[in-house]
Enzyme design. Structure first.
Site, PDB file in Angstrom:
ATOM      1  N   HIS A  71      -4.639   2.623  -7.119  1.00  0.00           N
ATOM      2  CA  HIS A  71      -5.903   1.979  -6.590  1.00  0.00           C
ATOM      3  C   HIS A  71      -6.351   3.073  -5.703  1.00  0.00           C
ATOM      4  CE1 HIS A  71      -5.055  -2.508  -7.360  1.00  0.00           C
ATOM      5  NE2 HIS A  71      -4.442  -1.699  -8.312  1.00  0.00           N
ATOM      6  N   GLU A  73      -7.730   3.119  -2.832  1.00  0.00           N
ATOM      7  CA  GLU A  73      -7.096   3.058  -1.311  1.00  0.00           C
ATOM      8  C   GLU A  73      -5.803   3.886  -1.269  1.00  0.00           C
ATOM      9  OE1 GLU A  73      -9.154  -0.935  -1.633  1.00  0.00           O
ATOM     10  OE2 GLU A  73      -8.083   0.435  -3.004  1.00  0.00           O
TER      11      GLU A  73
END
Length: 191
Positions: A71, A73
């Site tokens: 992802h 992040e």
């Protein structure tokens, strides 16, 4: 564009950001999300800003890497760790004074990682009603969870409509990487 008031300092007093900074960094996060969309990834983009410098940025790379943990992040966290190694900085010192700007509410996995890294402040666009870890599904951000890092402040809703529109665009298209059993069946059109 939706504008939110400048955030107050995090509970630890570690950081605060102005409306101008928020606009500047969210613009760049939106650019990262558009790049993800252009690469047939879920359009999520983020920046990690330390002392007014981008030390990590990411976009979803799940389809590209065939790794469900990549992802935006998580990609950005890896970049911050690399930056710390190259700069001779302590990762804990850097993360404790870093603000995350992300186009979509972090999922439960990412919210847990942010908490473990002790990020004090997350500014995000739209809610993640399926997997959100900052209140939409679970509230990893502020829950009383012993031995799991530090709770963090969230500022939701910044440019949310724009983030939602990108998600809608993504989910209207076909995913060329989807297993055949998961590909949406197109309805036959009658002439």
């Amino acid at each position: 564009m939706e504008a939110k008031a400048a955030p107050k300092p995090a509970a630890s007093g570690a950081c605060s950001v102005s409306a101008e900074e928020t606009e500047k960094w969210m613009e760049e996060a939106m650019h990262m999300a558009k790049e993800a969309l252009e690469n047939t990834e879920v359009p999520v983009g983020c920046l990690m800003v330390y002392n007014n410098e981008v030390v990590g940025k990411g976009r979803n790379e799940v389809n590209q890497t065939k790794n469900a943990t990549r992802h935006a992040e998580m990609v950005a966290i890896d970049q911050v760790l690399d930056w710390c190694r190259q700069s001779g900085k302590s990762p804990s010192e850097v993360f404790e004074h870093t603000v995350l700007y992300v186009t979509v509410e972090p999922c439960i996995m990412c919210a847990a990682a942010l908490r473990l890294m002790k990020i004090p402040l997350v500014v995000y666009g739209c809610q993640n009603e399926r997997f959100g870890g900052c209140g939409s599904v679970l509230n990893i951000a502020s829950a009383d969870l012993p031995n799991t890092g530090r709770p963090f402040q969230c500022i939701p809703g910044y440019r949310a409509e724009e983030a939602v529109e990108m998600l809608k665009t993504f989910y209207k298209q076909e995913n060329p990487n989807a297993p055949k059993s998961k590909v949406r069946k197109k309805e036959c059109q009658k002439s």
